[in-house]
Every structure is written in structure tokens, then in C-alpha cells.
Design a protein around this motif. Structure first.
Motif, PDB file in Angstrom:
ATOM      1  N   LYS A   1      58.855  64.635   9.540  1.00 40.27           N
ATOM      2  CA  LYS A   1      59.003  65.137  10.916  1.00 40.27           C
ATOM      3  C   LYS A   1      60.449  64.985  11.381  1.00 40.27           C
ATOM      4  O   LYS A   1      61.033  63.896  11.263  1.00 40.27           O
ATOM      5  CB  LYS A   1      58.043  64.382  11.852  1.00 40.27           C
TER       6      LYS A   1
ATOM      7  N   GLY B   1      57.238  63.953  23.544  1.00 34.40           N
ATOM      8  CA  GLY B   1      57.490  63.178  22.327  1.00 34.40           C
ATOM      9  C   GLY B   1      56.378  63.298  21.291  1.00 34.40           C
ATOM     10  O   GLY B   1      56.352  62.568  20.302  1.00 34.40           O
TER      11      GLY B   1
ATOM     12  N   ASP C   1      55.808  63.418  16.860  1.00 32.11           N
ATOM     13  CA  ASP C   1      55.508  62.283  15.966  1.00 32.11           C
ATOM     14  C   ASP C   1      53.997  62.224  15.726  1.00 32.11           C
ATOM     15  O   ASP C   1      53.528  61.977  14.613  1.00 32.11           O
ATOM     16  CB  ASP C   1      55.914  60.951  16.607  1.00 32.11           C
TER      17      ASP C   1
ATOM     18  N   LYS D   1      61.167  54.280  22.247  1.00 35.83           N
ATOM     19  CA  LYS D   1      60.958  55.737  22.276  1.00 35.83           C
ATOM     20  C   LYS D   1      60.982  56.368  20.879  1.00 35.83           C
ATOM     21  O   LYS D   1      60.485  57.476  20.664  1.00 35.83           O
ATOM     22  CB  LYS D   1      62.068  56.349  23.140  1.00 35.83           C
TER      23      LYS D   1
HETATM   24 MG    MG Z   1      60.687  61.450  19.866  1.00 35.13          MG
END
Ligand code: MG
Ligand code: ADP
Ligand code: ASP
Length: 466
Positions: free
Chosen positions: A8, A209, A212, A267
């Protein structure tokens, strides 16, 4: 049996032509690992798309559409640097179509505010849609047999627009039937992260986000040999490097440690990433796409205690704490249930909880429904709310069984008022809240005490082991 590696790449790993080149090299050099590539939107594009939907909701459609002009241009210009004339021309046409589709959807948002969240997800999907298509073309032109796959064919979710949850059974079978034929044909599938579709085929997203998480879901579906998260830092560091420039890579973490760190603000990893990996014991590796030879962090099931015990410090800001005090709690049953029902009713997630005989303190990330919550909680007791708090989480296997950690934490920040202390049900975290203004200072001081100073705790624990 084919055991792929999920790779990723985050937004900064596809920020410009140079970054795309690096990604292509990383994939090409690791082709024997059987890559399945998951990619985020080009950095900053998700923010721009989000902002445009908000502007459109206020009825300023023209402004919303114009705000994206430079972002779309950036895509075609990046493609021009990377692809052959023919390739970049074809990609420019796709960008043009995407821009028109987004503009249309922004117009609909202005007219139909009741469908805002669903439409917002459709708009956001163009971020990962374009970056993944471009990456597939770049890989192909660099001699890698690659195939762009629409992630909506693989990740099937519920209807919760903006933070959809995958329906695992359907996602696993859709992912296997879509991707395995390509892997069998030695072709590298390239998918956009974050995006999914609900059972009616409408676009959903997994939340900010969330690429992931996509990588982890796809990894679990394909029983991957490893899930690799390529980002702009060399793994999970001992603290947020934006606050502590001296932070160092933590080479190994257990699933539990990584999950706690991610949940409490690191993060670098989306909080849900670890969960799908645990069941099949799939290792998760965090690597730097700018310096691919750096060691990075390996997250796996094996747990180990290090001489320092503490492995990293995470923190998050924007936290609200709520304290409910009531003498009625004393010796009463059903009180906590009544209390948590209020949060459940308002769909508000509670993070850290501590209780005494007559009071309960808890922390919330999302205080949107707080006024209504406080009103209802007032029926149960006296309510005190503190805004602008931060949570610091000190993480390390064996923390609970190691004397002196709490004393060391508190003596290091003895002039800072600490509330809501929790040792956590697991033995690996020690969490507390402080006022937000002092969080950077507190994290720096703790980092210095635990990682930079020649710690006596470290020395004594090492000598214990000898
Ligand atoms: Mg991220
Ligand atoms: P990506 O775009 O690759 O998903 P993110 O911006 O989501 O990358 O995550 C990487 C960033 O996370 C780093 O640049 C760093 O600023 C931040 N970060 C916060 N805490 C940590 C930590 N403990 N270790 C590493 N990075 C951290
Ligand atoms: N592009 C999305 C975001 O910025 C998702 C991701 O990169 O993981 O939140």
C-alpha cells in the motif's frame, strides 16, 4: 497456492512524478513477492475534494468546481511527465471525464443536501480512482504487467457513508474471485484504497486514512504473506516525528502494541489496519517509499519485552473528557448501563473510561452530539466537561508487570496536571489525559526520559535479565 504481498502506498508516495517513479521501482524490484498494489489519492487531493463538497453544500457550486481545477491539472501534468505521449493523452481524457463527473455531482450536492454523505463518498472516490489508474499505466509502461481494478468490485461494505464497515464474507469472496485470476496470470492488480461499494452497488468510503485498512482487508481476503504499508517515514517511530524530531524507528511491534499506538494517534497506521491481519497472523510491515532499504517496522504476533519496556509514545489532541459524579452510583447496579446507553443512543464512541465509587470519567474524540448527551447525562448525576484535552499513550509489552513506569511518567511531567489515568485492560498501555496546550511539551519530555536519556530503568532491567 498463491500468497501475494499487499503493497500500500500513501498519498505522499504518489505526490508527484518522482514519487510515482519510486513506487514503480519498488514494485518492479519486488515482483517475486507477488504484489497486489493499493494506493491512496495523490497527497492533498482528498482534502481538496472534501473541501469542494462542503463549498457545494453551501450552494457555492461554481466556487466548488473551480477549487478543484488545479488538482485535476496536477494529475494530467504528472501523467505527462511519466507516460508516453499516447499514454498521457489517454489519461488526460480520463482526467477530463472525472472532472466533469465531479462537477456534476457537486451540482447535485448543492440541490440535494439530504444525500450529502452518499454524494460526498462518490466525489472522494475519484481521488483514489485517478491515482490507481495512473499508477497502473506507469507500471505497465515500466514493463510490469499490471491491471487496474476498481476497488468497488472487491470491498463490499455496509451503508455507513464516510466510515463504512466491510462485510467480510462478501468482501473476501469478491476479492478472491476478482483478483486471483490476475495473480494466476502473473499480473499485478492495482486498486485504489478507501473505496468500497455497498450491496446496492453505491460508492462508500472507509474513512480518512482508510487505504491502510483496504490493504489489510485485501490482505486477509487473499491470505497474503505480508501487508506492507509504504509511507513517508521509516516505520512506526518512538513518537510522532512532527513533535519529536529525534524519534527513532521501532523495529518490531506486537499486533496489540501497534493497534494501541494507531488508536491513540500514531497516524502512520489507520487504527483498523491490524484487525484483519491478526486472524491469519499476517505480518504488517511499515516501510519508507523514499528510502526503501531502511529497515522499517515489522508488526507480528510474537511479543517481546525490550529492556526499556516502553516501545513508543502516541498522542492525540482534540479530545473531550466528561465526568459524571453521582452518589446514586454507590452500591447501585444498572448505573453504568444507563450511562453508556446515552452514548450509544447518540452514536458516540467512548475511548478511555475510568471509574471511582461515585464517578465515571471518559474521553471522546467526536463531541458533535455532546450538548444532547450532557442534557441526558444530567439525569444521572453532575456532569463536568473539559474540552481541548489530549491523550498520551505509553505503549510496550510487559508494561503492567514492570515497576516504576508510572512513577517515571509522572515525575517527568510532574508540573502538568494529569487526569483520567488508565492502565488499560491489556498489559501493554498506560494512558492519561492532559490539557491540549501542553501535549507537545509533555511528549518531548517523556521521549527524552524514556528514549534519549541513558535511562537507569533500562539499565536496571537489563541487569535483571543478566
Ligand atoms: Mg495514512
Ligand atoms: P500516508 O499518506 O502514507 O498514509 P500518513 O500521513 O497517513 O501517511 O502517515 C505518516 C505520518 O504519520 C508521518 O509522516 C508522521 O508525521 C505521522 N506519525 C505520527 N505518529 C507517528 C509515529 N509514531 N511513527 C511514525 N509516523 C508517525
Ligand atoms: N486519501 C485518503 C485520505 O486522505 C485515504 C488514505 O490515504 O488512506 O484520508
Amino acid at each position: 497456492m498463491i500468497m501475494p504481498t499487499i503493497m500500500k502506498f500513501g498519498g505522499t508516495s504518489v505526490a508527484d512524478a518522482q514519487a510515482f517513479e519510486k513506487v514503480a521501482r519498488i514494485v518492479r524490484e519486488r515482483i517475486q513477492q507477488v504484489p497486489v498494489v493499493v494506493v491512496s489519492a495523490m497527497s492533498g487531493f482528498t482534502d481538496a475534494l472534501l473541501a469542494s463538497t462542503r463549498i457545494a453544500r453551501e450552494g457555492r457550486t461554481e466556487e466548488a468546481i473551480a477549487s478543484l481545477e488545479s488538482s485535476f491539472l496536477r494529475h494530467s501534468e504528472t501523467a505527462k511527465e511519466l507516460l508516453s505521449d499516447e499514454g498521457s493523452l489517454a489519461f488526460a481524457k480520463v482526467v477530463d471525464l472525472a472532472q466533469r463527473a465531479v462537477s456534476q455531482q457537486l451540482q447535485v450536492i448543492a440541490l440535494q443536501s439530504n444525500r450529502f454523505r452518499a454524494l460526498q463518498d462518490s466525489v472522494l472516490a475519484f481521488g483514489e480512482g485517478l491515482s490507481s489508474l495512473l499508477l497502473a499505466h506507469v507500471l505497465t509502461e515500466r514493463g510490469v504487467t499490471a491491471m487496474h481494478i476498481d476497488a468497488r468490485e472487491c470491498v463490499i461494505t455496509d451503508e455507513e457513508y464516510g466510515c463504512a464497515a466491510p462485510l467480510f464474507e462478501q468482501t473476501f469472496s469478491a476479492t478472491q474471485s476478482t483478483l486471483l485470476p490476475f495473480l494466476a496470470a502473473e499480473s499485478v492488480p492495482v486498486l485504489g484504497g478507501v473505496i468500497g461499494s455497498n450491496t446496492q452497488g453505491l460508492t462508500t468510503t472507509l474513512g480518512r486514512g482508510g487505504s491502510d485498512y483496504t490493504a489489510a482487508i485485501i490482505g486477509a481476503a487473499l491470505s497474503a504473506r505480508e501487508i506492507q504499508i509504504w509511507t513517508d517515514v521509516s516505520g512506526v517511530l518512538t513518537a510522532d516525528p512532527r513533535v519529536v524530531p529525534a524519534a527513532q524507528t521501532v523495529e518490531r511491534l506486537s499486533y496489540g502494541e501497534a493497534a494501541e499506538l494507531a488508536y491513540f494517534g500514531a497516524k502512520v497506521l489507520h487504527p483498523k489496519t491490524i484487525q484483519p491481519a491478526i486472524e491469519d497472523c499476517i505480518p504488517v510491515r511499515i516501510c519508507n517509499s523514499r528510502t526503501p532499504d531502511d529497515v522499517g517496522t515489522l508488526v507480528c504476533a510474537q511479543t517481546e519485552t525490550t529492556p526499556r519496556t516502553v516501545k513508543a509514545i502516541a498522542h492525540k489532541t482534540g479530545v473531550t473528557t466528561v465526568q459524571i459524579s453521582s452518589a446514586r452510583m454507590l452500591g447501585a447496579y444498572g448505573f453504568l448501563r444507563a450511562l453508556f446507553e446515552v452514548f450509544e443512543k447518540h452514536r458516540t464512541v467512548v475511548d478511555v473510561v475510568t471509574t471511582s465509587e461515585v464517578s465515571v470519567s471518559l474521553s471522546l474524540d467526536d463531541a458533535t452530539s455532546l450538548p444532547a448527551i450532557v442534557e441526558e447525562l444530567s439525569n444521572l448525576g453532575t456532569v463536568r466537561v473539559e474540552n481541548r484535552r489530549a491523550i498520551i499513550c505509553v505503549v510496550g509489552e510487559g508494561l503492567r508487570g514492570t515497576p516504576g513506569i508510572a512513577a517515571r511518567v509522572f515525575s517527568t511531567i510532574s508540573d502538568i496536571n494529569v487526569t483520567l489515568i488508565s492502565q488499560g485492560a491489556s498489559s501493554i498501555n498506560f494512558t492519561f489525559a492532559i490539557e491540549e496546550e501542553r501535549v507537545n511539551e509533555a511528549v518531548r519530555r517523556l521521549h527524552e526520559a524514556f528514549f534519549e536519556a541513558d535511562s537507569s530503568a533500562c539499565r536496571s532491567s537489563m541487569s535483571d535479565k543478566l
